[in-house]
Structures are given as structure tokens and as C-alpha cells.
Enzyme design. Structure first.
Site, PDB file in Angstrom:
ATOM      1  N   LYS A 189     -26.264  -6.034   7.466  1.00 46.45           N
ATOM      2  CA  LYS A 189     -26.514  -4.613   7.277  1.00 46.45           C
ATOM      3  C   LYS A 189     -27.341  -4.068   8.435  1.00 46.45           C
ATOM      4  CE  LYS A 189     -27.394  -3.515   2.929  1.00 46.45           C
ATOM      5  NZ  LYS A 189     -27.981  -3.473   1.570  1.00 46.45           N
ATOM      6  N   MET A 202     -24.457   5.939   3.460  1.00 49.64           N
ATOM      7  CA  MET A 202     -24.954   6.939   4.394  1.00 49.64           C
ATOM      8  C   MET A 202     -26.096   6.418   5.250  1.00 49.64           C
ATOM      9  SD  MET A 202     -24.840  10.497   2.200  1.00 49.64           S
ATOM     10  CE  MET A 202     -25.638   9.849   0.745  1.00 49.64           C
ATOM     11  N   ASP A 251     -31.875 -10.798  -2.464  1.00 46.92           N
ATOM     12  CA  ASP A 251     -32.818 -11.252  -1.445  1.00 46.92           C
ATOM     13  C   ASP A 251     -32.256 -10.907  -0.067  1.00 46.92           C
ATOM     14  OD1 ASP A 251     -34.970 -12.430  -0.251  1.00 46.92           O
ATOM     15  OD2 ASP A 251     -34.211 -14.469  -0.422  1.00 46.92           O
ATOM     16  N   LYS A 293     -18.444   3.384   2.046  1.00 40.58           N
ATOM     17  CA  LYS A 293     -19.396   3.327   3.148  1.00 40.58           C
ATOM     18  C   LYS A 293     -20.675   4.074   2.779  1.00 40.58           C
ATOM     19  CE  LYS A 293     -16.099   2.798   6.949  1.00 40.58           C
ATOM     20  NZ  LYS A 293     -15.624   3.349   8.243  1.00 40.58           N
ATOM     21  N   ALA A 341     -17.265  -4.374   5.840  1.00 41.94           N
ATOM     22  CA  ALA A 341     -17.266  -4.841   4.453  1.00 41.94           C
ATOM     23  C   ALA A 341     -16.526  -3.853   3.564  1.00 41.94           C
ATOM     24  CB  ALA A 341     -18.701  -5.022   3.959  1.00 41.94           C
ATOM     25  N   PRO A 342     -15.796  -4.345   2.548  1.00 46.12           N
ATOM     26  CA  PRO A 342     -15.081  -3.443   1.649  1.00 46.12           C
ATOM     27  C   PRO A 342     -16.036  -2.647   0.780  1.00 46.12           C
ATOM     28  CG  PRO A 342     -14.963  -5.709   0.846  1.00 46.12           C
ATOM     29  CD  PRO A 342     -15.591  -5.765   2.201  1.00 46.12           C
ATOM     30  N   GLY A 343     -15.554  -1.520   0.265  1.00 50.58           N
ATOM     31  CA  GLY A 343     -16.386  -0.668  -0.583  1.00 50.58           C
ATOM     32  C   GLY A 343     -16.626   0.685   0.055  1.00 50.58           C
TER      33      GLY A 343
END
Length: 305
Positions: free
Chosen positions: A50, A35, A85, A33, A29-31
């Protein structure tokens, strides 16, 4: 509505159908990263997946169990429309051919105990799904690059209102960096990173004491004691907004968030049992209150005899 099991079943069936009628691959996914989580997505699907990493880099001082507890807290808490959610899945099996090489390499590196790769399939022992949103830091960068002042003002106001509405629900986000908030297609700001979330009433909001002499302010270490749970809102501006122009704009909109007195006042209202209104729409869409002199109004409309 609280029917978590039914929601999971419906999403899983829709997801399998989507896989059958699509051909794109899962990608990172973009953005920025995180931790704690490794996040990936299917470009043709409006969801993200996730996976909790096996190990967390400093300064994160939590465990997998703590992360799961906080996600469960959000699941059972009033999200006031400001927390994404999540659906939790165990032992999810996906076709290996649908994973990009880069994604598989990362998952094997950061979560080998959770992600098992076989010849034709990938087994993920535990993951969460969430609605996909644009990370707020990317959204703000795009607005700045295009000089869209009106949209920038609106999203910064939304960001402040989101934090205040979470506080009204007795939630302190913990890590309030823009990268941990998403912007929906309707421009609504939603929090989606829960590993540092805590009840607001468990926080101790403090002012930074004045330095006794100038050398203390220049020291690399704080000149005052800091205990677990201590939070200094005066530090928020520089931490959240490195860009001075954006910092000034947000301070004008929600500068009270940078004062310990604001947070303590919300804590007091919560402990006193006061229920604060959290409206699901912006102030521009709210009905205006018109103060009418009822006696004068009746006089003007009284019939002539």
C-alpha cells in the site's frame, strides 16, 4: 508479539526469496480503488503493498502525515484480532521487470513523489505491507450471485461482531463500508483501512432530531446542526447496505449498531474502566455454560449407607 523490527526482517528475507523463485508481475489489487492508498500485489504472494497517494480526492480532508499517524496508532493499539497487522518500509527497491505496465502507470500518476522508476528498478520511498484478504464487498457479491444464504448470514454476523469488538477496544473505524473490510480464508472479517480511524471516546453519537415540518426532510441540506465529531448511527443502514435484503438481514443480526444509545453505552463502559471480553472465536465454538443444582447433584451421587 511486539517485535516489529524482527518481523520486518523475516518478511523481507522471505519476500526476496519468493521473488527469486517466482516470475509473475506486480499488479493492481482487485476491489474498489481507495482515495488515499494505491494498493498492488504479487498474485503468487499472500500480501498486498500500500502506497499513500500524493493527493486525496474530496471529501477526504487529511494529509499524508495524518495517515501515517493513524497507521502508527493501529500498530501500537490493541488490534483485538480485527485490524490487519502492517509492516512499514522505506526506500524499498524492486525490479522494474516485475511490474505490469498498468501498475507502473498508476503509481506514476497518483504517487510520483513516492515512486521513482529507473531503467531496471523501482524505488518506493514509503509503503505498508499487509496480509492479503478478499475485500468484503466482493465476497458478499459472490455469495449473493451463488445464492449461498448460510455463508452470507455468517459473514454479515462476523462483520457486525468485528465492529462491536473494535468498539470494545475503543476504536471507531470511521468509514465502515464493506470495501474497507477483508475476509480471511477462514471466514474471519478484519478491518484494514485506517485513514479515518478514531478513538471511540472522541466521537459524539447523536440521534437525528425530528423535522419540524415535512419540507425540512425533503431539503438537500440537514435541518439540524452538525459539528465535527458528530455521528448519526441512524444513517448507517442506507449508507452501508444499498441492497434492501442484505440490510434487513444485518439489522436482524446487529440492528443495535444503528442506534446512538448502543455506541454511548460502550463509551460509558470504556470511560468507567470496564474491560469487555473480546473472544477470538465464533459463538458456535464457545463452551456452553450449564447451570447445575449442586445440592441436587451431590444428593444423586451420595453413597448408599
Amino acid at each position: 508479539m511486539g517485535f516489529f523490527k524482527h518481523g520486518k526482517s523475516v518478511f523481507y528475507r522471505d519476500f526476496l526469496q519468493h521473488l527469486h523463485h517466482s516470475a509473475d508481475q506486480f499488479v493492481i489489487a482487485p476491489g474498489v480503488k481507495g482515495m488515499v492508498m494505491s494498493v498492488f500485489m504479487l498474485p503468487s504472494l499472500d500480501m498486498v503493498f500500500k502506497v499513500i497517494k500524493d493527493h486525496f480526492a474530496p471529501p477526504k480532508d487529511i494529509s499524508k502525515a495524518m495517515v501515517k499517524d493513524r497507521y502508527y496508532l493501529v500498530k501500537t493499539h490493541d488490534r483485538v484480532g480485527r485490524m490487519a497487522d502492517t509492516q512499514e518500509y522505506s526506500n524499498l527497491i524492486l525490479p522494474r521487470s516485475r511490474f505490469s505496465d498498468e501498475l507502473l502507470q498508476e503509481l506514476r500518476l497518483v504517487a510520483p513523489s513516492t515512486v521513482l522508476v529507473y531503467d531496471d528498478k523501482v524505488l518506493i520511498r514509503h509503503l505498508y505491507t499487509e496480509r492479503r484478504m478478499m475485500p468484503m464487498n466482493i465476497y458478499v457479491e459472490q455469495l449473493v450471485d451463488h445464492g449461498n444464504e448460510q455463508a452470507l448470514e455468517a459473514v454479515l454476523d462476523e462483520y457486525g461482531r468485528a465492529i462491536k469488538q473494535l468498539a470494545a477496544a475503543n476504536i471507531f473505524p470511521g468509514d465502515m463500508l464493506l470495501k474497507n473490510f477483508g475476509v480471511t480464508r477462514h471466514g474471519r472479517v478484519v478491518f484494514y483501512d485506517y485513514d479515518e480511524i478514531i478513538y471511540l471516546t472522541e466521537c459524539n453519537f447523536r440521534e437525528i432530531p425530528e423535522a419540524l415540518y415535512p419540507e425540512q426532510e425533503m431539503s438537500a441540506e440537514p435541518w439540524y446542526s452538525v459539528s465535527p465529531g458528530d455521528i448519526f448511527p441512524e444513517e448507517f443502514p442506507v449508507f452501508l447496505f444499498p441492497d434492501l435484503a442484505i440490510r434487513k438481514r444485518f439489522t436482524r443480526l446487529h440492528g443495535d449498531l444503528f442506534t446512538a444509545s448502543y455506541w454511548r453505552s460502550v463509551q460509558q463502559q470504556i470511560t468507567q474502566g470496564q474491560v469487555m471480553d473480546v473472544l477470538p472465536y465464533t459463538p458456535s465454538l464457545q463452551l456452553k455454560k450449564h447451570h447445575v443444582d449442586r445440592a441436587a447433584s451431590r444428593q444423586k451421587t451420595a453413597p448408599v449407607v
